[in-house]
Design a protein around this motif. Structure first.
Motif, short mmCIF file in Angstrom:
data_model
loop_
_atom_site.label_atom_id
_atom_site.label_comp_id
_atom_site.label_asym_id
_atom_site.label_seq_id
_atom_site.Cartn_x
_atom_site.Cartn_y
_atom_site.Cartn_z
N ALA A 52 0.84 -1.20 0.00
CA ALA A 52 0.00 0.00 0.00
C ALA A 52 0.87 1.24 0.00
O ALA A 52 2.02 1.20 0.44
N PRO A 53 0.33 2.35 -0.47
CA PRO A 53 1.09 3.60 -0.40
C PRO A 53 1.18 4.09 1.04
O PRO A 53 0.32 3.79 1.86
N THR A 54 2.21 4.84 1.30
CA THR A 54 2.37 5.50 2.59
C THR A 54 2.21 7.00 2.37
O THR A 54 2.83 7.57 1.48
N LEU A 55 1.37 7.59 3.20
CA LEU A 55 1.27 9.06 3.20
C LEU A 55 2.10 9.55 4.38
O LEU A 55 1.89 9.12 5.52
N PHE A 56 3.03 10.40 4.08
CA PHE A 56 3.88 10.97 5.13
C PHE A 56 3.66 12.48 5.12
O PHE A 56 3.86 13.13 4.09
N VAL A 57 3.24 13.00 6.23
CA VAL A 57 3.02 14.45 6.35
C VAL A 57 3.93 14.98 7.42
O VAL A 57 4.00 14.43 8.53
N ARG A 58 4.65 16.01 7.08
CA ARG A 58 5.55 16.60 8.06
C ARG A 58 5.25 18.10 8.16
O ARG A 58 5.09 18.77 7.13
N SER A 59 5.16 18.58 9.37
CA SER A 59 4.96 20.02 9.55
C SER A 59 6.20 20.62 10.18
O SER A 59 6.86 19.98 11.01
#
Lengths: 303, 678
Positions: A280-287
């Protein structure tokens, strides 16, 4: 409509009305020119960063409706929209219909076929000339409200503008429940949609992105969202700079808590990737929030 | 291949003695000829373990070499974690008892150790970079005993890094200058295969499928994929495009790459331990989302994982533009920006394609511009950075983990070795310049690290001046050196060159190799406008926007650069190659060819300027004769990098720089063979 068709339709709805190049041009126009740089005395500060990674399969899947077409709205009937404030004003010989989403929440309105598409900016109001000979035009308006539990209600309403009669009719209204990604400092919500991932964030001032397959689309509006295509073996990156001038107002209107400390800069990095061996794809969000340096605490006087 | 059996070999002693006494190290040929791997009857497996099962063993699946590697001893008192540390300044291998926090033994090596690797049976392999050897050591029963040397095998010039394959049968060795990957039988150390790679290979790791190896390159923005069972070598392009403010733009600006010293690998996120639980808030009433079934099964289950390649993306500027320094100061990104390219190991493709930037140019003095070692574990990627003397923990789930720093630790100067003990979640770092080892519990408070000093043998050759020069050479983010964070080692990794052509005020100029080329080669710079090294250093710092170093520091820097180690070519070329080199030498000194009319003396330069027909509208005409030392491995060629190979230089219809167009192809190849020995 089968799921595959809906996927394609939504992809079209979110992609540019003309071509990728047009999208890029529009994005460039809307963004600050690249050569403009902050002055040498631009504020510096300490960075507070956080990252969240999610298996995209764990996100709920939404199935937003396709925008109405010009052909479709010709035959439709609708009701008076309760959420819109529609006023007609006369200036000389011309009449203008002013349309405003009457909501305290962040709202966007788009007029035209496939109006919600592409990398574009739209505010919560728009206006259109009354033209007796013009056919009906599709209209879509959206609101985004963060609930107390952190999730958000994204409502999408469709209708049409009857330019001959200077009026707006509502045809449908859908509400979608979008979960929040916790721990990022600013509210970021995400959901799976056909063909990719939809990420909602506070209003963005600047956006840049790149993908190995498909097309990224961003709607830079009070209901700010980015569509990132997902595909096995492919990847995409998006970088957003949150509009600080509107952040406080946006948070308040969306129903989120105000930030404890005003940041100097808020950047969000969105990565979606799936190696060919990954299920599956990985969503990586960084702030990354740049805060003003706190003045050094003066030493206590020795007694 | 020549195998050097146990200590006492006359041949080895002779070569070591010659090297120690300043022997030329310049043989007639560059590479050893392949020698049959058969072992004489009296040498029954001289490299094999004598006492199997005795002493320290390998930790986990530590199959990559480093200047610090881990081993462990299990006994009645529990587990003792050990670290073997090579020594940048002495021909020794240190054994550190990490559990006790002290150095427990010093093993004398046959040469300067570069990297070490613990083999499956506990033997320790060490690359002796300057001696073109891999030495095999055997641990004693107790860590306090120095390891005993079993044998040393010769490998192509400049061996650096090693790895073992998944089945532990093969030991892979990269040779930087010789640009080779050598496969050795890990039991007998017999050579199985040698493959030619692109320039300056460094770190190597074996893929999980057991059939391939990934090799980083210091220059060229590429990663080699080597099929271990045949001769196939593929390259993965690591060039990144510059993503400016816009979407779906195919940015035309391609950034080059440098500093590919390290590699690490992680198993796939979605099937392994990588991702933490999903951090998604849902309303209590809403049903939990059911994970959808995978859309497609992995195409080749054995091929999986992500490879992390820390390096630096470089914008050397447009070659046709004249600039005020080295590179284009008006670029939206700094000339050098740290990055970690994530590679899909199965697809053999870089997942990180773009250097995204918002329209602002930031100088990040804390950027990791000289990454030297890396290790991946879970969602973390650890990178040891020279220059800023720090170890970074990056989020391995990002597409460019360099943009997703989690935390960093300041460590003593020269962090070049890094290992992670997964059992205790402890990071162990070797700081070679300060001769310190840092033991850092990852789950402890930020100040929980312990440090211990490596002992120094009597008569160590490193003077305080050279130590200062080394520190200055690798110092990034120093405003005295540059305004954008670049260090000397940024363009001159290992004292060599970055294979790039930079835009400068005089036009495009290729970076010159420093090691071995600084003594007696003045005047300096391509235009020969700086009579002394001091002048040239000051001028270089000025162009980099640096304020300049005080005189004493400049002298220390120059002293260090003048003694930078140079590759020593192997001695054992075949007869055919020797004949070709001899013919090439004849041609080099031939009057008609006239190479030696300008490239004279030991440093192969007459110290004069010549117009060699390179005129373009944006350039000056006369160029200083460059030294040809080590020219065989400094592609591309010419001041503007216009020729990719030496043969291209000789093929060029240019009558001003020697005369080679009349030569047959065989003669040109002979001339190339000779040039490669310089």
């Amino acid at each position: 409509m089968r799921a595959g068709q809906r996927l394609a339709c939504f992809a079209v709805a979110l992609s540019t009305t003309t071509s990728g190049a047009a999208v890029a041009k529009r994005a460039l126009v809307l963004s600050r020119p690249p050569h403009v740089r902050p002055p040498p005395d631009a504020p510096t500060g300490r960075d507070v960063s956080a990252g969240v990674a999610i298996d995209v399969r764990r996100l709920p899947e939404l199935d937003p409706p396709q925008s109405l077409s010009r052909a479709a709205v010709r035959e439709l009937s609708g009701t008076a929209p309760t959420e819109l404030k529609v006023e007609t004003t006369r200036s000389g010989r011309r009449e203008t219909t002013s349309i405003t989403v009457d909501s305290p929440r962040p709202a966007s309105v788009f007029v035209g076929e496939r109006a919600s598409a592409g990398s574009m900016f739209s505010a919560a109001s728009t206006s259109i000339f009354c033209e007796p000979r013009e056919p009906r035009a599709p209209i879509r308006w959206e609101t985004f409200a963060i609930r107390a539990d952190g999730g958000a209600d994204w409502t999408v309403s469709d209708g049409f503008v009857d330019q001959a009669r200077c009026e707006v009719k509502q045809v449908s209204r859908r509400r979608f429940d979008v979960p929040r990604l916790v721990g990022l400092g600013v509210p970021v919500h995400a959901a799976r949609v056909p063909g990719g991932v939809l990420v909602f964030s506070p209003h963005a001032e600047q956006v840049t992105g790149d993908t190995t397959a498909g097309a990224l689309t961003v709607v830079r509006a009070p209901v700010n969202r980015v569509f990132i295509p997902t595909q096995q073996g492919e990847s995409a990156s998006v970088l957003l700079e949150v509009s600080l001038g509107r952040l406080d107002a946006w948070l308040r209107s969306a129903g989120a808590d105000a930030l404890r400390e005003a940041p100097l800069r808020v950047t969000l990095a969105l990565d979606v990737s799936q190696a060919v061996s990954e299920a599956a794809p990985t969503l990586f969000v960084r702030s990354k929030m740049t805060m003003a340096e706190r003045p050094p605490t003066p030493p206590r006087a020795s007694r | 291949m020549r195998r050097v059996p146990a200590v006492g070999s006359l041949a080895l002693l002779t070569s070591v003695f010659a090297a120690a006494c300043g022997g030329s190290g310049r043989p007639a040929a560059r590479e050893p000829s392949p020698v049959a791997a058969s072992t004489p009857a009296r040498e029954v497996q001289p490299c094999a373990r004598q006492r199997p099962g005795v002493g320290a063993a390998r930790v986990d699946a530590g199959r990559q070499s480093g200047s610090l590697v881990l081993a462990e001893v299990s006994g009645s008192e529990g587990r003792r974690l050990l670290a073997y540390v090579t020594d940048l300044d002495e021909p020794t291998l240190r054994t550190i008892d990490v559990t006790a926090g002290r150095e427990v033994s010093v093993t004398r090596l046959r040469g300067q150790g570069e990297q070490a690797l613990v083999l499956a049976d506990g033997r320790v392999a060490v690359t002796l970079r300057r001696d073109n050897l891999v030495e095999i050591l055997e641990p004693g029963a107790r860590p306090e005993e120095p390891l005993s040397s079993r044998c040393a095998v010769e490998v192509p010039t400049d061996p650096v890094a090693m790895a073992t394959t998944l089945d532990d049968r093969a030991l892979l060795v990269t040779s930087g200058y010789a640009h080779k990957l050598t496969t050795l039988d890990s039991a007998s150390l017999a050579r199985v295969r040698t493959k030619d790679l692109a320039r300056e290979p460094r770190a190597v790791l074996a893929a999980d499928d057991g059939r391939r190896a990934f090799v980083s390159h210091v220059v060229g923005a590429k990663l080699s994929v080597v099929e271990l069972d045949d001769d196939a070598v593929r390259e993965i392009d690591l060039h990144q495009r510059l993503g400016r403010a816009g979407l779906n733009q195919r940015a035309s600006k391609v950034r080059e790459g440098c500093q590919g010293f390290a590699l690490a690998m992680a198993i796939p996120f979605s099937v392994g331990v990588m991702p933490p639980p999903p951090v998604v808030e849902r309303p209590p009433s809403a049903p939990s989302p059911q994970p959808a079934p995978p859309k497609a099964a992995p195409t080749t289950p054995a091929r999986q994982g992500r490879v992390f390649a820390p390096f630096v993306t470089v914008d050397p500027g447009e070659s046709r533009r004249l600039t005020s320094g080295y590179g284009d100061a008006s670029s939206p990104l700094a000339a050098e920006v740290s990055s970690v390219t994530v590679i899909d190991a199965a697809a053999e493709r870089a997942m990180t394609r773009a250097a995204l930037t918002l329209p602002r140019r930031e100088v990040k003095r804390a950027d990791c511009l000289l990454p030297r070692a890396a290790a991946a574990s879970g969602a973390s990627l650890f990178v040891a950075c020279l220059g800023i003397d720090s170890v970074l923990e990056l989020d391995a789930r990002a597409l460019d983990p360099a943009r997703a720093e989690v935390r960093r630790w300041k460590v003593p100067a020269g962090p070049m070795g890094l290992a992670l003990d997964r059992a205790t979640r402890t990071l162990i770092i070797a700081s070679q310049f300060d001769r310190q080892v840092t033991i850092l519990p990852l789950d402890g408070p930020a100040d929980a690290g312990r440090q211990l000093s490596l002992s120094r043998s009597p008569g160590s050759s490193l003077t305080p001046e050279l130590a200062l020069g080394r520190a200055l050479f690798h110092r990034t983010g120093d405003p005295m050196i540059s305004s954008d964070g670049r260090a000397c080692a940024s363009c001159h990794p290992d004292g060599r060159e970055d294979a790039l052509t930079w835009s400068t005020p005089e036009g495009p100029r290729q970076t010159a190799m420093l090691a071995g080329r600084l003594s007696d080669t003045g005047p300096f710079s391509w235009s020969g406008s700086h009579p002394t090294v001091e002048d040239h250093v000051a001028h270089t710092f000025q162009r980099l926007g640096g304020a300049g170093l005080p005189a004493a520091q400049t002298q220390a820097l120059i002293a260090y650069v003048k003694q930078l180690p140079v590759p020593r070519f192997g001695e054992h070329a075949g007869q055919e190659h020797r004949e070709r080199v001899a013919r090439g030498k004849e041609l080099f000194f031939d009057r008609e060819t006239a190479c030696a009319s300008c490239h004279v003396g030991g440093q192969t330069t007459d110290g004069a300027r010549h117009d060699v027909g390179t005129r373009t509208s944006a350039e000056r005409l006369d160029l200083e004769t460059p030294s040809l030392r080590f020219v065989g491995a400094t592609a591309p060629y010419f001041h503007d990098g216009r020729y990719k190979t030496l043969l291209e230089v000789l093929d060029a219809p240019d009558s001003k720089m020697g005369h080679t167009t009349h030569l047959s192809r065989a003669d040109r190849l002979s001339l190339v063979a000779y040039l490669e020995t310089l």
